[in-house]
Each structure stands twice: as structure tokens, then as C-alpha cells.
Design an enzyme around this catalytic site. Structure first.
Site, PDB file in Angstrom:
ATOM      1  N   ARG A 119       0.857  -1.244  -0.098  1.00 62.06           N
ATOM      2  CA  ARG A 119      -0.038   0.152   0.150  1.00 62.06           C
ATOM      3  C   ARG A 119       1.086   1.039   0.168  1.00 62.06           C
ATOM      4  O   ARG A 119       1.854   1.306   0.877  1.00 62.06           O
ATOM      5  CB  ARG A 119      -1.054  -0.083   1.170  1.00 62.06           C
ATOM      6  CG  ARG A 119      -1.669   1.229   1.445  1.00 62.06           C
ATOM      7  CD  ARG A 119      -2.823   1.350   0.554  1.00 62.06           C
ATOM      8  NE  ARG A 119      -3.891   2.075   0.857  1.00 62.06           N
ATOM      9  CZ  ARG A 119      -3.832   3.533   1.035  1.00 62.06           C
ATOM     10  NH1 ARG A 119      -2.917   4.108   0.500  1.00 62.06           N
ATOM     11  NH2 ARG A 119      -4.995   4.262   1.393  1.00 62.06           N
TER      12      ARG A 119
ATOM     13  N   GLU B 262     -11.464   5.166  -5.091  1.00 64.76           N
ATOM     14  CA  GLU B 262     -11.665   3.766  -5.244  1.00 64.76           C
ATOM     15  C   GLU B 262     -12.156   3.440  -6.741  1.00 64.76           C
ATOM     16  O   GLU B 262     -12.286   4.436  -7.544  1.00 64.76           O
ATOM     17  CB  GLU B 262     -12.855   3.682  -4.291  1.00 64.76           C
ATOM     18  CG  GLU B 262     -12.818   3.703  -2.873  1.00 64.76           C
ATOM     19  CD  GLU B 262     -11.648   2.869  -2.364  1.00 64.76           C
ATOM     20  OE1 GLU B 262     -11.703   1.570  -2.761  1.00 64.76           O
ATOM     21  OE2 GLU B 262     -11.034   3.206  -1.361  1.00 64.76           O
TER      22      GLU B 262
ATOM     23  N   ARG C 206      -0.923  -5.561   4.731  1.00 66.10           N
ATOM     24  CA  ARG C 206      -0.041  -5.147   3.531  1.00 66.10           C
ATOM     25  C   ARG C 206       0.878  -4.323   4.070  1.00 66.10           C
ATOM     26  O   ARG C 206       1.096  -3.672   4.922  1.00 66.10           O
ATOM     27  CB  ARG C 206      -0.977  -4.208   2.514  1.00 66.10           C
ATOM     28  CG  ARG C 206      -2.351  -4.649   1.780  1.00 66.10           C
ATOM     29  CD  ARG C 206      -2.884  -3.695   1.148  1.00 66.10           C
ATOM     30  NE  ARG C 206      -3.607  -2.735   2.004  1.00 66.10           N
ATOM     31  CZ  ARG C 206      -4.595  -1.917   1.881  1.00 66.10           C
ATOM     32  NH1 ARG C 206      -5.110  -1.793   0.504  1.00 66.10           N
ATOM     33  NH2 ARG C 206      -5.132  -1.319   2.699  1.00 66.10           N
TER      34      ARG C 206
END
Length: 165
Positions: A50, A58, A92
Site C-alpha cells: 500500500r 476507489e 499489506r
């Protein structure tokens, strides 16, 4: 006094360890969206990363697909270096990605394909905070990318609204 000194040394050591990021190289083999990629390292292990300090639209949001394409143009199938020092709640790695020594996180902001993620901005170096803030301001002033919209919806607001539906 001795206990105080030990505490000060321990605190300094903790700060030094926290400031030390882990680094590795790999090839970006997947771009999930405008702020998440998968890298394959030299031992053929996959790392989901990330991008630190940014939040991209999004996929189903305005500019979501364009942001993903921008990140793909910058990093897909390219050798990259990742500097990270934490994992998020999804497992992540959260870090800075460099391709040819260029900060991909910063480039996403410059292109108007991501916001500075101020909720986590304190986790960035002071230099990166200033660079990211300046890049967002310049993108906003020039109407680049998502800033072409009069009032773009930040992804954190978009996600919150989706939860309420």
C-alpha cells in the site's frame, strides 16, 4: 537517576528502530488500484504494498480507473525498490515505492491521481510531508486529474458513504 538514564536510552533506541525502514527490490506484477500493488521479490515471494502517505480514488469512484492506469503506467512490470516500516490491518506493507529512483507515491499526487492521506501523514518523513503537500497543492491549482472536478470526493468520504448505504 540511573533508571531515568536507562529509560532515556531505551526510548532513543525505540525511536531509532522505528525510524529504520526495511527495503527490498522486486518487480511490480500487479496493480490493484491507484495506491496498491503486488511485487515479486528475487526469491519469488509476493508482497502486497500500500503506497504510504496517499489515498487514491476507489475503483468505482470518479477517477478510480484512471488512477489505477496511472500507477500501472508508472510501475507495472518495472523493477522497484520498496521502503516500508509497517503493515496495515490487512497485512499489506505500507511504504514508498521507487522506480528508477523516482517516488511513485509522489508522482501519483503530482498527476492528480491521489490525495495526500493526512490521517497517516505523521508517518512520513518531514521532507516527504512537504513534497506531498506541495504536489497536491500544485495539482489542485492546475486542475490536474481528479482536481478537474469542482469538488472531488475524497476516498475516505466515499468509503464512509458506502458503509452507510
Amino acid at each position: 537517576m540511573k533508571a531515568g538514564l536507562r529509560l532515556a536510552i531505551a526510548a532513543s533506541l525505540c525511536w531509532a528502530l522505528a525510524a529504520h525502514a526495511l527495503s527490498y527490490e522486486g518487480v511490480v506484477v500487479k496493480v490493484k488500484d491507484g495506491d496498491t500493488v503486488t511485487l515479486l521479490d528475487s526469491e519469488e515471494r509476493q508482497h502486497e504494498v500500500r503506497l504510504a502517505g496517499i489515498d487514491a480514488p476507489e475503483k468505482k469512484q470518479a477517477f478510480g480507473q484512471r488512477s489505477k492506469q496511472s500507477l500501472s503506467d508508472l510501475a507495472y512490470m518495472r523493477k522497484a525498490t520498496v521502503h516500508f516500516d509497517k503493515k496495515d490491518r490487512y497485512g499489506r506493507e505500507v511504504g514508498k515505492i521507487l522506480v528508477n529512483e523516482n517516488d511513485v507515491n509522489l508522482e501519483q499526487i503530482k498527476r492528480g491521481m491521489a490525495w495526500v492521506y493526512r490521517q497517516y501523514q505523521r508517518e512520513l518523513s518531514m521532507e516527504d510531508r512537504m513534497l506531498y503537500d506541495d504536489a497536491e497543492g500544485a495539482a489542485k491549482l492546475s486542475g490536474r486529474g481528479l482536481w478537474a472536478d469542482a469538488a472531488p470526493t475524497p476516498p475516505w468520504d466515499f468509503r464512509r458513504a458506502k458503509k452507510l448505504e
